[in-house]
Write a protein that holds these residues in place. Structure first.
Motif, PDB file in Angstrom:
ATOM      1  N   UNK A 185       0.834  -1.206   0.000  1.00  0.00           N
ATOM      2  CA  UNK A 185       0.000   0.000   0.000  1.00  0.00           C
ATOM      3  C   UNK A 185       0.872   1.261   0.000  1.00  0.00           C
ATOM      4  N   UNK A 186       1.952   1.222   0.769  1.00  0.00           N
ATOM      5  CA  UNK A 186       2.868   2.369   0.796  1.00  0.00           C
ATOM      6  C   UNK A 186       3.530   2.562  -0.566  1.00  0.00           C
ATOM      7  N   UNK A 187       3.918   1.457  -1.203  1.00  0.00           N
ATOM      8  CA  UNK A 187       4.517   1.546  -2.528  1.00  0.00           C
ATOM      9  C   UNK A 187       3.509   2.088  -3.535  1.00  0.00           C
ATOM     10  N   UNK A 188       2.248   1.719  -3.386  1.00  0.00           N
ATOM     11  CA  UNK A 188       1.201   2.239  -4.268  1.00  0.00           C
ATOM     12  C   UNK A 188       1.111   3.747  -4.147  1.00  0.00           C
ATOM     13  N   UNK A 189       1.117   4.249  -2.920  1.00  0.00           N
ATOM     14  CA  UNK A 189       1.041   5.700  -2.721  1.00  0.00           C
ATOM     15  C   UNK A 189       2.267   6.414  -3.283  1.00  0.00           C
ATOM     16  N   UNK A 190       3.430   5.805  -3.134  1.00  0.00           N
ATOM     17  CA  UNK A 190       4.654   6.396  -3.684  1.00  0.00           C
ATOM     18  C   UNK A 190       4.573   6.457  -5.204  1.00  0.00           C
ATOM     19  N   UNK A 242       1.882   6.478  -7.073  1.00  0.00           N
ATOM     20  CA  UNK A 242       0.870   7.462  -7.467  1.00  0.00           C
ATOM     21  C   UNK A 242       1.460   8.870  -7.401  1.00  0.00           C
ATOM     22  N   UNK A 243       2.253   9.132  -6.372  1.00  0.00           N
ATOM     23  CA  UNK A 243       2.906  10.438  -6.268  1.00  0.00           C
ATOM     24  C   UNK A 243       3.878  10.692  -7.404  1.00  0.00           C
ATOM     25  N   UNK A 244       4.652   9.669  -7.755  1.00  0.00           N
ATOM     26  CA  UNK A 244       5.583   9.806  -8.874  1.00  0.00           C
ATOM     27  C   UNK A 244       4.821  10.023 -10.182  1.00  0.00           C
ATOM     28  N   UNK A 245       3.740   9.255 -10.371  1.00  0.00           N
ATOM     29  CA  UNK A 245       2.934   9.415 -11.583  1.00  0.00           C
ATOM     30  C   UNK A 245       2.330  10.810 -11.652  1.00  0.00           C
ATOM     31  N   UNK A 246       1.874  11.329 -10.518  1.00  0.00           N
ATOM     32  CA  UNK A 246       1.326  12.683 -10.481  1.00  0.00           C
ATOM     33  C   UNK A 246       2.385  13.713 -10.862  1.00  0.00           C
ATOM     34  N   UNK A 247       3.589  13.520 -10.355  1.00  0.00           N
ATOM     35  CA  UNK A 247       4.674  14.439 -10.696  1.00  0.00           C
ATOM     36  C   UNK A 247       4.982  14.430 -12.178  1.00  0.00           C
ATOM     37  N   UNK A 248       5.066  13.239 -12.760  1.00  0.00           N
ATOM     38  CA  UNK A 248       5.328  13.165 -14.195  1.00  0.00           C
ATOM     39  C   UNK A 248       4.149  13.699 -15.003  1.00  0.00           C
ATOM     40  N   UNK A 267       1.933   0.662 -12.490  1.00  0.00           N
ATOM     41  CA  UNK A 267       2.681   0.038 -11.404  1.00  0.00           C
ATOM     42  C   UNK A 267       1.976   0.277 -10.064  1.00  0.00           C
ATOM     43  N   UNK A 268       1.394   1.443  -9.870  1.00  0.00           N
ATOM     44  CA  UNK A 268       0.641   1.743  -8.653  1.00  0.00           C
ATOM     45  C   UNK A 268      -0.602   0.873  -8.551  1.00  0.00           C
ATOM     46  N   UNK A 269      -1.281   0.676  -9.667  1.00  0.00           N
ATOM     47  CA  UNK A 269      -2.471  -0.180  -9.665  1.00  0.00           C
ATOM     48  C   UNK A 269      -2.088  -1.610  -9.316  1.00  0.00           C
ATOM     49  N   UNK A 270      -0.978  -2.102  -9.884  1.00  0.00           N
ATOM     50  CA  UNK A 270      -0.531  -3.452  -9.563  1.00  0.00           C
ATOM     51  C   UNK A 270      -0.178  -3.585  -8.091  1.00  0.00           C
ATOM     52  N   UNK A 271       0.442  -2.573  -7.512  1.00  0.00           N
ATOM     53  CA  UNK A 271       0.766  -2.596  -6.086  1.00  0.00           C
ATOM     54  C   UNK A 271      -0.501  -2.580  -5.242  1.00  0.00           C
ATOM     55  N   UNK A 272      -1.499  -1.828  -5.666  1.00  0.00           N
ATOM     56  CA  UNK A 272      -2.765  -1.788  -4.932  1.00  0.00           C
ATOM     57  C   UNK A 272      -3.464  -3.144  -4.974  1.00  0.00           C
ATOM     58  N   UNK A 273      -3.440  -3.784  -6.119  1.00  0.00           N
ATOM     59  CA  UNK A 273      -4.061  -5.104  -6.253  1.00  0.00           C
ATOM     60  C   UNK A 273      -3.329  -6.110  -5.354  1.00  0.00           C
TER      61      UNK A 273
END
Length: 65
Positions: free
Chosen positions: A18-23, A25-31, A53-59
């Motif tokens: 879950x923490x990796x998912x949030x990270x 998502x933050x990177x994706x938002x920045x890009x 990658x965030x979606x896969x981490x969330x799953x």
């Protein structure tokens, strides 16, 4: 061998995923904000890559609950 097993358990835990998912998502938002400002296709591609990658981490996080 024990250290690798502990690292694998840590990386497969739901809160770590879950923490990796949030990270990611933050990177994706920045890009995404960079891509909107510059219009660079590589930044759009990186946005999509990190978002997927965030979606896969969330799953994985939900699966490990």
């Amino acid at each position: 061998m024990a250290r690798t097993s502990q690292e694998q358990k840590l990386l497969s835990s739901s809160w770590t995923q879950a923490a990796m998912c949030l990270i990611f998502v933050g990177i994706a938002y920045g890009f995404a904000s960079l891509a909107i400002d510059s219009g660079n296709l590589i930044e759009y591609a990186l946005t999509i890559f990190f978002f997927v990658w965030a979606i896969k981490s969330a799953v994985r996080a939900v699966r490990n609950l």
